[in-house]
Design a protein around this motif. Structure first.
Motif, PDB file in Angstrom:
ATOM      1  N   VAL A 127       0.863  -1.183   0.000  1.00 40.23           N
ATOM      2  CA  VAL A 127       0.000   0.000   0.000  1.00 40.23           C
ATOM      3  C   VAL A 127       0.903   1.239   0.000  1.00 40.23           C
ATOM      4  O   VAL A 127       1.948   1.246   0.639  1.00 40.23           O
ATOM      5  CB  VAL A 127      -0.932  -0.007   1.234  1.00 40.23           C
ATOM      6  N   GLU A 128       0.507   2.275  -0.719  1.00 39.60           N
ATOM      7  CA  GLU A 128       1.326   3.481  -0.825  1.00 39.60           C
ATOM      8  C   GLU A 128       0.854   4.570   0.131  1.00 39.60           C
ATOM      9  O   GLU A 128      -0.318   4.599   0.527  1.00 39.60           O
ATOM     10  CB  GLU A 128       1.298   3.995  -2.261  1.00 39.60           C
ATOM     11  N   LEU A 129       1.758   5.483   0.479  1.00 36.64           N
ATOM     12  CA  LEU A 129       1.415   6.599   1.365  1.00 36.64           C
ATOM     13  C   LEU A 129       0.341   7.497   0.764  1.00 36.64           C
ATOM     14  O   LEU A 129      -0.339   8.219   1.480  1.00 36.64           O
ATOM     15  CB  LEU A 129       2.653   7.422   1.717  1.00 36.64           C
ATOM     16  N   SER A 130       0.182   7.430  -0.542  1.00 38.21           N
ATOM     17  CA  SER A 130      -0.849   8.230  -1.205  1.00 38.21           C
ATOM     18  C   SER A 130      -2.219   7.536  -1.197  1.00 38.21           C
ATOM     19  O   SER A 130      -3.179   8.073  -1.739  1.00 38.21           O
ATOM     20  CB  SER A 130      -0.431   8.535  -2.647  1.00 38.21           C
ATOM     21  N   SER A 131      -2.296   6.376  -0.560  1.00 33.42           N
ATOM     22  CA  SER A 131      -3.558   5.635  -0.452  1.00 33.42           C
ATOM     23  C   SER A 131      -4.400   6.194   0.689  1.00 33.42           C
ATOM     24  O   SER A 131      -3.868   6.763   1.644  1.00 33.42           O
ATOM     25  CB  SER A 131      -3.286   4.159  -0.190  1.00 33.42           C
TER      26      SER A 131
END
Length: 102
Positions: A69-73
């Motif tokens: 999962v990305e920090l922009s999620s």
């Protein structure tokens, strides 16, 4: 000093928990900044009516990142749903017992 050993739920937390509120659409990066800023080590994810949807800790975010999962999620990708909660006026002994049972 273990002040939480006695008393009632709602009397132990000294910080303003309202500072930890996030909408499920907030980004994980924003959640990390909020957790760092408040120093409470968690965020509360609530819907538009303020209903608790789950909790989010830096550990929840770390585990999500390890899953890709990305920090922009949105925080909804890492939220811990259905947290154990204390009811106002509930004794600490009851709260601790419920935590042990879970």
């Amino acid at each position: 000093d273990r002040a939480w050993d006695s008393g009632e739920a709602g009397t132990v937390m000294t910080h303003d928990w309202r500072a930890t509120l996030l909408q499920p659409s907030a980004l994980l990066r924003d959640a990390l900044e909020l957790i760092n800023r408040t120093g409470l080590q968690f965020a509360l994810v609530v819907d538009g009516d303020g209903i608790l949807l789950g909790t989010l800790s830096d550990g929840d975010i770390r585990r999500a990142l390890l899953r890709g999962v990305e920090l922009s999620s949105p925080v909804s990708a890492a939220v811990h749903p259905n947290p154990l909660v204390a009811r106002e006026g509930e004794s600490m002994a009851t709260c601790v017992e419920r935590m042990r049972q879970k």
